[in-house]
Write a protein that holds these residues in place. Structure first.
Motif: not given
Lengths: 142, 155
Positions: A43-50, A94-100
């Motif tokens: 599950t993705l939260t709004h914090e994770q996807i902005g 993707a490059e700036h969210h490598l953890d995700l």
């Protein structure tokens, strides 16, 4: 040199096989629990996807700088979001969210995730998906 | 979320495809000729082909796609005979492909000249597969490897 000719033909045959396989699977939407390569019930939260999640669905696209089909994918998802109420789209670099990217086992761009209203990843595709498939995936959310 | 390169301008996507076809032919010829004995005429032709292709990649990678000779041939002789492109493409991915091609071509050329044909054959083969996939399937292998590379490098 005759060996060279044989090897070059073999190399091009392997390339053709790879290209045909890629063409077949490219952009195909798969149900997340069938995809095997991602954890169950991710599950993705709004914090994770902005952005706030869509009331019906959220279309998440992972893009990168050197990505030929990303532009067409972005246009396609925006068209779908504009057409269907409660559907929003978000483009993640993707490059700036490598953890995700690592958490979701994203290996290439574009990767498209279809989230339901709770942020659960229901469907995903690597490559430019077909518009009808995206609309069908949203319809299947219920 | 920041979006990557959202400019609506772009290049005719058929240009890089055309270039990839010529690159595929050049690299396939070089690949075959690298199997001939060192110092033979065939081997020397392979070195010349690799040198020309390295220069082509270098112009595309360092100066830009507008300076890439195959792109110039396309714009000068091919595009005038075709209908306008239905859509334009971001120039960043095909330019990145030239950078990847340059890296392999430099290794291949140096290895071929300094008597390491096996290394030259492997490097030429890698560049050949990438160029062929681009020409035949519009698939940019270097672009595909980019994210995987970033995943590996940056913690």
């Amino acid at each position: 040199m005759i060996i060279g000719v044989i090897v070059v033909v073999a190399v091009l045959l392997v390339g053709t096989a790879f290209g045909l396989w890629r063409r077949r699977v490219d952009g195909r939407l798969r149900e997340a629990h069938q995809a095997g390569d991602i954890a169950h019930d991710e599950t993705l939260t709004h914090e994770q996807i902005g952005v706030e999640l869509g009331a019906k669905a959220t279309l998440v696209q992972f893009s990168s700088a050197f990505c030929q089909p990303c532009r067409a994918t972005r246009t396609l998802l925006s068209d779908v979001a504009a057409m269907l109420p409660g559907v929003i789209t978000v483009d993640i670099d993707a490059e700036h969210h490598l953890d995700l990217v690592r958490q979701l086992h994203i290996m290439r761009t574009p990767t498209v995730l279809v989230l339901d209203s709770t942020g659960l990843i229901r469907t995903r595709a690597s490559g430019l998906p077909r518009k009808a498939d995206v609309i069908a995936a949203i319809g299947a959310l219920g | 979320m920041s979006s990557t390169s959202s400019a609506q301008s772009g290049i005719d996507p058929r240009g890089p495809r055309f270039g990839a076809v010529i690159t595929t032919v050049m690299l396939a010829l070089a690949f075959v000729l690298l199997w001939t004995p060192q110092g033979s005429a065939g081997y020397n032709v392979a070195c010349v082909l690799l040198a020309v292709q390295t220069l082509v990649f270098a112009l595309g990678a360092i100066v830009g796609l507008s300076a890439q000779p195959y792109g110039w041939i396309y714009r000068r002789f091919v595009r005038p005979r075709l209908s306008p492109p239905s859509e334009l493409e971001d120039p960043a991915p095909p330019r990145f492909a030239q950078v990847v091609g340059l890296a392999f071509a430099v290794v291949a050329l140096i290895s071929a000249i300094f008597g390491a044909p096996v290394v030259a054959i492997i490097a030429t083969g890698c560049a050949l597969i990438a160029a062929f996939l681009n020409a035949a399937f519009a698939l940019c292998l270097g672009c595909e490897m980019y994210l995987i590379g970033r995943r590996l490098v940056r913690r």
